[in-house]
Design an enzyme around this catalytic site. Structure first.
Site, PDB file in Angstrom:
ATOM      1  N   SER A 387       0.991  -1.175  -0.088  1.00  0.00           N
ATOM      2  CA  SER A 387       0.064  -0.071   0.199  1.00  0.00           C
ATOM      3  C   SER A 387       0.859   1.174  -0.014  1.00  0.00           C
ATOM      4  O   SER A 387       1.538   1.379  -0.894  1.00  0.00           O
ATOM      5  CB  SER A 387      -1.015  -0.159   1.179  1.00  0.00           C
ATOM      6  OG  SER A 387      -1.757   1.005   1.383  1.00  0.00           O
ATOM      7  N   LYS A 412      -0.379  -3.861  -3.696  1.00  0.00           N
ATOM      8  CA  LYS A 412      -1.648  -3.693  -3.259  1.00  0.00           C
ATOM      9  C   LYS A 412      -1.760  -1.944  -3.571  1.00  0.00           C
ATOM     10  O   LYS A 412      -1.140  -1.210  -2.920  1.00  0.00           O
ATOM     11  CB  LYS A 412      -2.002  -3.657  -1.771  1.00  0.00           C
ATOM     12  CG  LYS A 412      -3.597  -3.272  -1.472  1.00  0.00           C
ATOM     13  CD  LYS A 412      -4.137  -4.127  -0.321  1.00  0.00           C
ATOM     14  CE  LYS A 412      -3.210  -3.875   0.920  1.00  0.00           C
ATOM     15  NZ  LYS A 412      -3.711  -2.455   1.395  1.00  0.00           N
TER      16      LYS A 412
END
Length: 473
Positions: A387, A412
């Protein structure tokens, strides 16, 4: 009207960047979204937020909420339609409006949000034609009671095949709206005033939290923090001003409601956010090189401020090179990750690109100032680097500011927005994704390191000196 940021996989929530209201006259538009019915509330990244949030937040992105009554749903002579409204009146209005809106309309608004903004990233095919047929099937008969409408929306969103796009009950939405990143129990949102500037409003409060007990109320406008005018500052910036050691006090100036008095309030901080930064100075290669080692465990509201402090202290201790350890960092507030990446980049360098179906979500995020340091950097990564961490790692790598060492990252990079529906429920929808400065799609792919084992610093310097950034575009 709010914004904010899954087991490994996925290791943390997707990058949530914004809260949006789908009410007709939301008071929280940050930017006009898709059509006149979509009003972004706030952007924080809780990673995704990302906050976050990705949150990034985050959302986003940033996080944003706030409310003004959807007066267009009321008759023109309604006694509830007044210019100045306090929170009590607003809450009563919300209950009335929730009862007035049909279940069919709530379902149709959820459908419309997906139709306007959903970005399909799953192997399952999706098309506007398929989605239109879904709408016709769903609305072909009466929807009663309200719980059936909620069940229909759950199934409708599940049919998209995206694990991040989901329905939020009014209770779940309310809890998300009150996510705190300030240390005093408030969530702030940016509220554009229509003149090119914006105000900061209290989006949510922790019940019996420090700010609530001191007299702050939802909808209050924040005017200053410790005497510093916050006009024009983002919710993310001001959240950092509010943070401080547990037990210390912060003075805030607030305006109650749209027409209420201005009040100076002292609020005692509580330990809500903890520092995610740990650092030390190491001597390597027979003591010939002083290396500043910095571990960043997550991206919260303290991350940027504490990282700056750590780097400056390490420089003062003689560090000439740096190691940024992002191993097992699953992300957090996306905006915090973006701001941290900027600390290492030259002015004008691309941090990341965002890509979405709607042009509003397609942009190039760049550094606006010279870097905090220019020394060579090693970024440590592994399979649980995800992320916001991947945004930082690729920003430094693709701009020739760092080499990556370790294992392939998780992969991600989706962006979610949260939309509020007229009955207080909400939907979280994937609306975009992050792409690296070198135009690589992070999501589902991860990032390969330059080295599996720790290289010699001479090799790092050599690699960076021969690195060439890809052209913009």
């Amino acid at each position: 009207m709010r914004l904010l940021h899954n087991p490994l996989p996925p290791p943390s929530p997707p990058l949530l960047t914004s809260f949006k209201s789908h009410k007709k006259t939301s008071i929280l538009p940050k930017k006009s979204s898709f059509n006149s019915h979509h009003k972004p509330l706030q952007q924080v990244v809780s990673t995704g937020v990302s906050l976050v949030l990705s949150l990034g937040l985050l959302v986003s992105a940033p996080i944003s909420l706030a409310l003004e009554s959807p007066s267009s749903l009321l008759s023109s002579n309604s006694s509830l339609e007044v210019t100045c409204r306090d929170n009590e009146v607003y809450e009563k209005d919300t209950e009335v409006i929730s009862k007035m809106v049909s279940n069919e309309r709530i379902v149709e608004e959820a459908w419309q949000i997906v139709s306007d903004s959903f970005l399909n990233t799953s192997p399952r095919s999706w098309s506007p034609e398929y989605w239109l047929q879904k709408k016709d099937d769903i609305l072909s008969s009466s929807i009663q009671p309200r719980s059936k409408a909620h069940d229909i929306m759950k199934r409708m969103l599940a049919s998209l095949g995206d694990p991040y796009t989901r329905f939020l009950s009014p209770e779940q939405f309310s809890k998300m709206a009150r996510y705190d990143m300030t240390g005093i129990g408030v969530n702030l949102r940016d509220d554009p005033d229509g003149n090119g500037s914006s105000k900061l409003k209290v989006l949510g409060l922790l019940l019996d939290g420090p700010a609530h007990n001191a007299g702050v109320r939802q909808g209050d406008e924040l005017i200053s923090v410790n005497g510093v005018d916050v006009l024009g500052k983002s919710a993310f910036e001001v959240s950092s001003l509010l943070l401080g050691p547990n037990g210390t006090s912060v003075n805030i100036m607030v305006k109650h409601g749209n027409c209420g008095p201005v009040q100076s309030i002292d609020v005692e901080r509580q330990s809500i956010a903890k520092t995610p930064v740990f650092y030390r100075l190491e001597q390597v290669e027979s003591g010939s090189i002083s290396v500043g080692y910095v571990r960043l465990k997550e991206f919260n509201a303290l991350a940027r401020k504490d990282l700056v402090t750590a780097i400056k202290r390490l420089e003062g201790m003689g560090a000439s090179s740096f190691v940024l350890d992002l191993r097992d960092n699953l992300g957090g507030l996306v905006q915090a990750g973006i701001e941290i990446a900027k600390l290492f980049l030259n002015e004008g360098d691309t941090v990341t690109y965002t890509v979405g179906r709607n042009p509003q979500y397609t942009r190039n995020i760049v550094a606006e100032a010279p870097p905090l340091i220019t020394a060579p950097v090693i970024v440590l990564v592994n399979k649980s680097t995800a992320s916001a961490s991947e945004i930082v790692a690729t920003a430094l790598h693709d701009n020739c500011r760092a080499v990556l060492v370790g294992d392939k990252t998780y992969g991600k990079g989706l962006i979610q927005s949260v939309f509020e529906l007229p009955d207080g429920s909400g939907v979280v929808v994937t609306i975009g994704k992050y792409v690296t400065p070198n135009h690589m799609d992070i999501n589902g792919n991860g990032v390969e390191p330059d080295f599996r084992k720790f290289p010699a610093w001479s090799e790092v310097s050599n690699r960076l000196s021969k690195c060439h950034k890809q052209p913009e575009g």
